[in-house]
Motif scaffolding. Structure first.
Motif, PDB file in Angstrom:
ATOM      1  N   UNK B 239     -19.802   4.095 -22.666  1.00  0.00           N
ATOM      2  CA  UNK B 239     -20.919   5.314 -22.196  1.00  0.00           C
ATOM      3  C   UNK B 239     -20.251   6.355 -21.811  1.00  0.00           C
ATOM      4  N   UNK B 240     -19.403   6.073 -20.808  1.00  0.00           N
ATOM      5  CA  UNK B 240     -18.718   7.281 -20.327  1.00  0.00           C
ATOM      6  C   UNK B 240     -17.911   8.047 -21.274  1.00  0.00           C
ATOM      7  N   UNK B 241     -17.153   7.560 -21.907  1.00  0.00           N
ATOM      8  CA  UNK B 241     -16.256   7.949 -22.949  1.00  0.00           C
ATOM      9  C   UNK B 241     -17.031   8.643 -24.197  1.00  0.00           C
ATOM     10  N   UNK B 242     -17.910   8.259 -24.401  1.00  0.00           N
ATOM     11  CA  UNK B 242     -18.948   9.228 -25.405  1.00  0.00           C
ATOM     12  C   UNK B 242     -20.020   9.896 -24.976  1.00  0.00           C
ATOM     13  N   UNK B 243     -20.680   9.658 -23.942  1.00  0.00           N
ATOM     14  CA  UNK B 243     -21.577  10.422 -23.336  1.00  0.00           C
ATOM     15  C   UNK B 243     -21.611  10.936 -22.168  1.00  0.00           C
ATOM     16  N   UNK B 244     -20.460  10.357 -21.227  1.00  0.00           N
ATOM     17  CA  UNK B 244     -20.415  10.982 -19.882  1.00  0.00           C
ATOM     18  C   UNK B 244     -19.778  12.304 -19.754  1.00  0.00           C
ATOM     19  N   UNK B 246     -17.148  13.890 -19.012  1.00  0.00           N
ATOM     20  CA  UNK B 246     -15.821  13.630 -18.803  1.00  0.00           C
ATOM     21  C   UNK B 246     -14.808  14.865 -18.171  1.00  0.00           C
ATOM     22  N   UNK B 247     -13.736  14.743 -17.769  1.00  0.00           N
ATOM     23  CA  UNK B 247     -12.908  15.918 -17.458  1.00  0.00           C
ATOM     24  C   UNK B 247     -12.791  16.722 -18.254  1.00  0.00           C
ATOM     25  N   UNK B 248     -12.645  16.346 -19.649  1.00  0.00           N
ATOM     26  CA  UNK B 248     -12.326  17.365 -20.780  1.00  0.00           C
ATOM     27  C   UNK B 248     -13.654  17.942 -20.791  1.00  0.00           C
ATOM     28  N   UNK B 249     -14.923  17.349 -20.843  1.00  0.00           N
ATOM     29  CA  UNK B 249     -16.046  18.158 -21.049  1.00  0.00           C
ATOM     30  C   UNK B 249     -16.204  19.144 -20.039  1.00  0.00           C
ATOM     31  N   UNK B 250     -16.123  18.576 -18.765  1.00  0.00           N
ATOM     32  CA  UNK B 250     -16.368  19.270 -17.554  1.00  0.00           C
ATOM     33  C   UNK B 250     -15.499  20.715 -17.764  1.00  0.00           C
ATOM     34  N   UNK B 251     -14.377  20.756 -18.393  1.00  0.00           N
ATOM     35  CA  UNK B 251     -13.425  22.218 -18.510  1.00  0.00           C
ATOM     36  C   UNK B 251     -14.400  22.910 -19.516  1.00  0.00           C
ATOM     37  N   UNK B 252     -15.191  22.395 -20.261  1.00  0.00           N
ATOM     38  CA  UNK B 252     -15.925  23.107 -21.457  1.00  0.00           C
ATOM     39  C   UNK B 252     -16.959  23.824 -20.722  1.00  0.00           C
ATOM     40  N   UNK B 253     -17.557  23.136 -19.562  1.00  0.00           N
ATOM     41  CA  UNK B 253     -18.686  23.606 -18.784  1.00  0.00           C
ATOM     42  C   UNK B 253     -17.858  24.836 -18.019  1.00  0.00           C
ATOM     43  N   UNK B 254     -16.831  24.610 -17.369  1.00  0.00           N
ATOM     44  CA  UNK B 254     -16.115  25.512 -16.520  1.00  0.00           C
ATOM     45  C   UNK B 254     -15.803  27.008 -17.452  1.00  0.00           C
ATOM     46  N   UNK B 255     -15.131  26.638 -18.512  1.00  0.00           N
ATOM     47  CA  UNK B 255     -14.788  27.597 -19.263  1.00  0.00           C
ATOM     48  C   UNK B 255     -15.753  28.825 -19.561  1.00  0.00           C
ATOM     49  N   UNK B 256     -17.185  28.008 -20.071  1.00  0.00           N
ATOM     50  CA  UNK B 256     -18.366  28.673 -20.421  1.00  0.00           C
ATOM     51  C   UNK B 256     -19.214  29.154 -19.258  1.00  0.00           C
ATOM     52  N   UNK B 266     -26.070   9.858  -8.138  1.00  0.00           N
ATOM     53  CA  UNK B 266     -25.330   9.813  -9.568  1.00  0.00           C
ATOM     54  C   UNK B 266     -24.740   8.480  -9.598  1.00  0.00           C
ATOM     55  N   UNK B 267     -24.061   7.935 -10.788  1.00  0.00           N
ATOM     56  CA  UNK B 267     -23.187   6.928 -10.930  1.00  0.00           C
ATOM     57  C   UNK B 267     -21.941   7.662 -11.069  1.00  0.00           C
ATOM     58  N   UNK B 268     -21.136   7.697 -10.106  1.00  0.00           N
ATOM     59  CA  UNK B 268     -19.812   8.350 -10.495  1.00  0.00           C
ATOM     60  C   UNK B 268     -18.752   7.202 -11.583  1.00  0.00           C
ATOM     61  N   UNK B 269     -18.396   7.829 -12.417  1.00  0.00           N
ATOM     62  CA  UNK B 269     -17.345   7.209 -13.359  1.00  0.00           C
ATOM     63  C   UNK B 269     -18.322   6.818 -14.604  1.00  0.00           C
ATOM     64  N   UNK B 270     -19.478   6.942 -14.659  1.00  0.00           N
ATOM     65  CA  UNK B 270     -20.422   6.642 -15.739  1.00  0.00           C
ATOM     66  C   UNK B 270     -20.944   7.666 -16.342  1.00  0.00           C
ATOM     67  N   UNK B 271     -21.910   8.665 -15.570  1.00  0.00           N
ATOM     68  CA  UNK B 271     -22.478   9.978 -16.270  1.00  0.00           C
ATOM     69  C   UNK B 271     -21.378  11.176 -15.806  1.00  0.00           C
ATOM     70  N   UNK B 272     -20.869  10.809 -14.938  1.00  0.00           N
ATOM     71  CA  UNK B 272     -20.177  11.919 -14.213  1.00  0.00           C
ATOM     72  C   UNK B 272     -18.830  11.633 -13.479  1.00  0.00           C
ATOM     73  N   UNK B 273     -17.797  12.284 -13.240  1.00  0.00           N
ATOM     74  CA  UNK B 273     -16.811  11.946 -12.590  1.00  0.00           C
ATOM     75  C   UNK B 273     -16.534  12.628 -11.280  1.00  0.00           C
ATOM     76  N   UNK B 274     -15.652  12.418 -10.446  1.00  0.00           N
ATOM     77  CA  UNK B 274     -15.712  12.858  -9.056  1.00  0.00           C
ATOM     78  C   UNK B 274     -15.440  14.463  -9.359  1.00  0.00           C
TER      79      UNK B 274
END
Lengths: 426, 310
Positions: B239-244, B246-256, B266-274
């Motif tokens: 789930x985390x890999x496909x829909x969470x 991840x840090x890579x997706x967080x970077x997209x949020x940050x860039x945009x 929250x469930x750390x490590x599932x839908x969101x990371x530290x």
């Protein structure tokens, strides 16, 4: 003592036409049907001008709740509810406590039924499996000998196809029809209503149409394989109906029921979690309503059957998921079908007579009760110009779980005649 | 505006009522910057929280909101009550009715329980979450929070990510966002995406397509741990890999410069990371603070004893 029903419009299974006639009754028989009967000066005359006279109804799917759930209904109250709705015979479902799954219980319920005013027209189904658990076959031959006319685990499907196959083989050899409540339990899950746009917005777990449709397909295939007469109960989806229709065209011995509520209502009627619209199979969509109605008119259904399922106000006055499935139907079926369909010219009286009087009886090899000279006097006098309000006082059932509670509908059952006797006259 | 007894869902609210609640939440929030945070409008009134599902956050939020309005606050402890002994909901409601409460805040795992209670009590009933059905105060606080950062929501886009099927937050928040002029999309695994959602909601099955849609807000839903045992998805990791996020997706949020929301916990490590938890445009804590202001506004607005709206 003779009674002359003067100037009535006679409904039949063969034609939507309603020829005017006088009907003369003596004893339990109709001794004359003619355009005008004038030589019956010794008869009590009942003016039926503007009234429809139709054969009394027979409901093959009724939960009388006896034994064990008498707080909801018992056979006596169920019989009175039936009479109140113009139904003069019915088949009781075996999902009682204990289940009607052996000859002893069959005899007990039939004995109890004999005390009702329509006692000799009340029949019972027996369970397919012991305790309706879907595991071991019930005592089928013994139940048949005790008087059971149908096998069903109604309320549940028989999950295990091997058990169902064996039951069908047994039913076939004992010449008993087998009725299926079609549902794949795993697909229904904790669902309490149709899975669709309304279950989304109400946040309720849904019962998908495929849960019913897959089981219909499976059971038909087993019926074809075993050569058993299979009756599919309360069909609620257009696809399910089509599957059955195709099987019929291939010559498979399959018949099916339509419940009035699946014609009259759909999932949008649930509104603010109204448990009077909770039943299983659930109310589907507007599109299903339209297709099922079209199917009824086209002759794709054998019978109209209510699935009369009484529950107490306390049981129904819970949240939607916790409330039990089912609504009552015996008292409201005819008037509601008249109000919604016949009065609006959507179908004729022949649909009712054919599907709710003649074919349900024929299916169980019982004599039909057409309004004709020499026939048994078993008919309804229906007044289309009066209304019925389904108040607590009106209802004879012990339970009030119907969406029609306190609603006023067009049409009124004025008289119910059973074997010559007027059981009801308003 | 007709006085309203209950707040059961978003669907039954008029736009005028939504605006009224959101407008009044702002001055209540201003109070929080003062040393004395309490105002008197509900003095002498009783608020009861009736939680059949554990929820420390929502319950505390309501209790703080009621206290700041000077109401007396009581908690009906379901754990120790006769409810566990089989007393029906309506039996409980009858008991509560005898206590002549003014407000009942209810949470239950079954959809429609607040509606059932509301029909059987003169008290104002506030739905604090019922099954998968509705969570109207969460939706109102989400709308309030989104407006604080985006101002006018019209034409803006919110992407709601996660277990849509079992989420009352997705249902209520998507509704209020759309009512305020936003476009809403859902991103979820197919097994957690309801089959029949309103036509106006766009659906995605992967982050790439969802990012291409150019959302302004990414709203993550909590993945209920109890779902992990059912075959909705193979594992928390998958789930985390496909829909969470991840840090890579967080970077997209940050860039945009996209805003991040979550209803908590929250469930750390599932839908969101530290790293996601520390994201500078995360509105998660702001949502919690605004929750109190919005719930004050709701309590201030409802009228116990008013005729129920059909």
């Amino acid at each position: 003592m003779k009674r002359l029903y003067k100037n009535a419009q006679i409904a039949s299974a063969d034609s939507p036409k309603l020829p005017s006639a006088d009907v003369l009754v003596e004893g339990d028989r109709i001794i004359g049907v003619a355009a005008s009967i004038s030589d019956a000066s010794d008869a009590e005359v009942i003016d039926c001008t503007g009234r429809i006279l139709l054969p009394a109804l027979f409901d093959i799917h009724v939960h009388a709740r006896e034994p064990g759930q008498e707080q909801k209904e018992n056979i006596a109250s169920c019989a009175e509810a039936a009479i109140n709705g113009g139904v003069t015979g019915f088949i009781m479902m075996p999902n009682t406590t204990p289940a009607i799954d052996n000859a002893g219980v069959v005899r007990t319920v039939l004995e109890s039924a004999r005390r009702a005013r329509i006692g000799s027209s009340i029949y019972t189904a027996g369970a397919i499996t012991k305790g309706r658990k879907g595991e071991e076959l019930a005592g089928i031959a013994a139940m048949k000998n005790a008087g059971a006319v149908l096998l069903t685990d109604d309320g549940f499907p028989v999950d295990n196809p091997q058990v169902l196959r064996r039951a069908m083989e047994y039913a076939r050899d004992h010449d008993l029809p087998l009725a299926s409540h079609c549902e794949v339990k795993e697909l229904s899950g904790k669902g309490s209503m149709h899975e669709g746009s309304v279950s989304y917005s109400l946040g309720l777990p849904g019962i998908p149409s495929i849960s019913e449709e897959i089981c219909i397909a499976r059971d038909i295939r087993l019926a074809e394989f075993t050569g058993t007469h299979l009756n599919i109960q309360h069909v609620s989806t257009a696809r399910g109906m089509d599957t059955i229709w195709r099987a019929k065209q291939r010559g498979i011995r399959v018949t099916c029921e339509i419940a009035p509520h699946h014609l009259l209502f759909n999932h949008e009627d649930i509104g603010d979690f109204d448990t009077h619209y909770k039943m299983n199979p659930p109310l589907r969509t507007k599109e299903d309503n339209a297709a099922l109605l079209e199917g009824l008119i086209a002759g794709k259904f054998d019978v109209i059957a209510t699935d009369h399922a009484p529950h107490t106000p306390f049981e129904k006055n819970q949240d939607f998921a916790s409330a039990p499935f089912g609504i009552t139907g015996l008292e409201t079926a005819l008037v509601s079908l008249y109000d919604r369909f016949i009065a609006k010219g959507i179908f004729g009286w022949d649909i009712i007579v054919k599907h709710y009087s003649a074919q349900p009886r024929s299916l169980f090899k019982l004599p039909t009760v057409p309004v004709q000279e020499g026939g048994v006097a078993e008919f309804i006098v229906f007044n289309p110009n009066r209304t019925t309000t389904f108040t607590r006082e009106f209802m004879k059932s012990k339970s009030l779980n119907t969406p029609f509670l306190d609603k006023q509908l067009q049409g009124q059952i004025e008289r119910v005649i059973y074997r010559g006797e007027e059981l009801l006259a308003r | 505006m007709t006085p309203r007894k209950d707040l059961l869902d978003i669907a039954s609210l008029s736009n005028e009522e939504i605006e009224f609640v959101l407008a009044n939440a702002a001055p209540f929030k201003d109070l929080f910057r003062r040393s004395v945070k309490k105002v008197p409008p509900l003095r002498g009134r009783t608020v009861l929280t009736l939680f059949y599902e554990p929820s420390t956050r929502t319950r505390s939020s309501f209790e703080v909101a009621a206290s700041r309005l000077s109401a007396d606050v009581t908690h009906f402890d379901v754990e120790f009550s006769s409810v566990v002994k089989g007393e029906s909901i309506l039996d409980t409601v009858e008991t509560l009715e005898a206590m002549q409460l003014d407000y009942i805040v209810v949470r239950h795992k079954q959809a429609g329980i607040p509606n059932l209670i509301a029909r059987n009590t003169a008290a104002s009933v506030i739905n604090a979450g019922d099954g998968w059905h509705a969570h109207p105060t969460q939706a109102l606080l989400d709308a309030f929070t989104a407006r604080e950062v985006l101002e006018d929501l019209r034409g803006r886009r919110a992407l709601i990510v996660g277990d849509i099927q079992h989420s009352r937050v997705a249902r209520s928040t998507s509704l209020i966002f759309r009512r305020l002029g936003m476009e809403v999309a859902y991103l979820a695994p197919g097994s957690l995406m309801p089959r029949q959602i309103p036509d106006e909601i766009t659906t995605f099955g992967n982050w790439q397509d969802a990012f291409d849609w150019k959302p302004d807000i990414v709203y993550l839903l909590r993945v209920q741990s109890e779902r992990l045992d059912e075959p909705f998805f193979p594992s928390a990791t998958e789930y985390h890999n496909n829909f969470g996020l991840t840090d890579a997706r967080l970077k997209v949020l940050n860039d945009r410069k996209l805003w991040l929301m979550h209803p908590g916990p929250v469930n750390r490590g599932v839908e969101i990371t530290d790293a996601g938890m520390n994201y500078e445009r995360s509105l998660i804590n702001q949502q919690v603070e605004n929750g109190i202001a919005v719930r004050m506004s709701v309590l201030y607005w409802l009228r116990p004893g008013a005729a129920p709206v059909a």
